[in-house]
Design a protein around this motif. Sequence first.
Motif, mmCIF file in Angstrom:
data_model
loop_
_atom_site.group_PDB
_atom_site.id
_atom_site.type_symbol
_atom_site.label_atom_id
_atom_site.label_comp_id
_atom_site.label_asym_id
_atom_site.label_seq_id
_atom_site.Cartn_x
_atom_site.Cartn_y
_atom_site.Cartn_z
ATOM 1 N N ASN A 159 43.581 -59.702 35.632
ATOM 2 C CA ASN A 159 44.092 -60.316 34.403
ATOM 3 C C ASN A 159 43.058 -60.263 33.281
ATOM 4 O OD1 ASN A 159 46.552 -60.946 35.578
ATOM 5 N ND2 ASN A 159 45.903 -62.973 36.235
ATOM 6 N N VAL A 160 41.794 -60.536 33.608
ATOM 7 C CA VAL A 160 40.735 -60.441 32.593
ATOM 8 C C VAL A 160 40.622 -59.006 32.097
ATOM 9 C CG1 VAL A 160 38.250 -60.644 32.177
ATOM 10 C CG2 VAL A 160 39.445 -62.415 33.489
ATOM 11 N N GLY A 161 40.669 -58.059 33.023
ATOM 12 C CA GLY A 161 40.588 -56.654 32.635
ATOM 13 C C GLY A 161 41.719 -56.226 31.720
ATOM 14 N N MET A 162 42.924 -56.723 31.983
ATOM 15 C CA MET A 162 44.059 -56.383 31.124
ATOM 16 C C MET A 162 43.840 -56.904 29.713
ATOM 17 S SD MET A 162 46.191 -54.535 32.789
ATOM 18 C CE MET A 162 47.678 -54.639 31.790
ATOM 19 N N LYS A 163 43.229 -58.069 29.598
ATOM 20 C CA LYS A 163 42.963 -58.620 28.268
ATOM 21 C C LYS A 163 41.850 -57.839 27.565
ATOM 22 C CE LYS A 163 44.461 -63.244 29.648
ATOM 23 N NZ LYS A 163 45.729 -63.228 28.935
ATOM 24 N N LEU A 164 40.953 -57.256 28.349
ATOM 25 C CA LEU A 164 39.868 -56.480 27.760
ATOM 26 C C LEU A 164 40.221 -55.003 27.603
ATOM 27 C CD1 LEU A 164 36.755 -57.975 29.589
ATOM 28 C CD2 LEU A 164 37.697 -58.584 27.366
ATOM 29 N N GLY A 165 41.329 -54.574 28.219
ATOM 30 C CA GLY A 165 41.786 -53.213 27.983
ATOM 31 C C GLY A 165 41.701 -52.268 29.161
ATOM 32 N N TYR A 166 41.328 -52.734 30.363
ATOM 33 C CA TYR A 166 41.328 -51.842 31.526
ATOM 34 C C TYR A 166 42.173 -52.447 32.645
ATOM 35 C CZ TYR A 166 37.497 -54.875 33.209
ATOM 36 O OH TYR A 166 36.725 -55.946 33.594
ATOM 37 N N ASN A 167 42.665 -51.580 33.530
ATOM 38 C CA ASN A 167 43.648 -51.981 34.530
ATOM 39 C C ASN A 167 43.071 -51.777 35.926
ATOM 40 O OD1 ASN A 167 45.892 -52.063 36.338
ATOM 41 N ND2 ASN A 167 47.273 -51.638 34.629
ATOM 42 N N LEU A 168 42.588 -52.851 36.551
ATOM 43 C CA LEU A 168 41.986 -52.740 37.873
ATOM 44 C C LEU A 168 43.009 -52.350 38.939
ATOM 45 C CD1 LEU A 168 39.420 -55.678 38.183
ATOM 46 C CD2 LEU A 168 38.969 -53.250 37.901
ATOM 47 N N GLN A 169 44.261 -52.780 38.771
ATOM 48 C CA GLN A 169 45.277 -52.447 39.762
ATOM 49 C C GLN A 169 45.515 -50.945 39.811
ATOM 50 O OE1 GLN A 169 46.789 -54.566 42.010
ATOM 51 N NE2 GLN A 169 47.505 -52.632 42.876
#
Length: 368
Positions: free
Chosen positions: A264-274
Amino acid sequence: MAGENNWLDMLKKAEKVCLDKDGYRKVHYRFDGGNEMVEEYNLQTNVLTRRAWKRVQTIGGQGTWEVELGDPEPSTLTSTNLEIKESSVTPFVTKRLTKSSIEWRIRNLPYPLAVYSVTADPENMSITVRTSNKKYFKVLPVPDLQRVGLQPTQKNISVTHQYNTLIITYLKPQQVLLLEKNVLDEVKKLKTAKDDGQYYRMSSPVCSALGIDLDDISGKLVAIAEHHGSDANFVLSCLIAERIQKKSGICLLALHNTFGHYHNVGMKLGYNLQKLKEKKSVQTIELLKLVSNIHNDSREIKDERFDILAEDKEEIVKKLFFMVKILVDQLQTTNKSVCLVIDDISDLLTWGISVKEVCSFLQYCRTF
């Protein structure tokens, strides 16, 4: 006018990173004192579609994102794959903006329009929603008006009801329209970060300041310490982004936060860990899943279980090390380098594992 200037000045003074992606301009603000705000603007309409806040907690700890504008975050309590969710028929509020109005939609309200009373509450700078059958009550704050020093007025409110949804519309005063225009002008001036499709480059200056932005940090141990109620989560997320930018694989040993949190943090910062996990660039072990007998992702470690309260602590450390080694070996076959991220190593102490055993675990991990 004073309120308008205060809000505009605060945005101007904030640290900002801007990214254009998927038809939206995303702006991340970091204010004095540590509060953060994320906004998203539709690039076609120039209308603000989302605003969320992450405020510093007075007693320390990890704050959560609070949505002011846009769809609310799913109300889910989860530390494993087992989730506790609100009922799907519980009323919930979604706020959105149009060019001329502020709109709230309260879904799952089946009563006819005559049952609802929607009134301006100037004293509390809010709008109150109640039903004559006393089945529902809600106070809607209106920060858009507070920022220009105005109180809500009844004449600007209109209400409709359809498809079990109560729709409340507030006509924007001229002062709100002017403030939005001024803020939009500032947003348009922002230099956008280069986007390679995944990463938010706000991580670079953070990692550079910490001296961990080198192409090769193989064999190096980077320790992030928290003092006086501070939260290193932001720095850790920047480190993850920086390593991904360097085409490094990530092995995340989540002892405190979950993989879902970092996604979720990554999505807000612009990258997709999933997505990166699906591409075999990211692997994760979540301690709470192991303790709760929930499967982790890797086939090789899916049958690993242990009773962290009953088993010998030295054996637990060894098991944890071998699980990490399996995932690191997998990542090394498809990535030029691998970064092991541990969040939060001190959590092992809360499970009764001694400082000596924690240090031994770190020494084991440095043998890769």
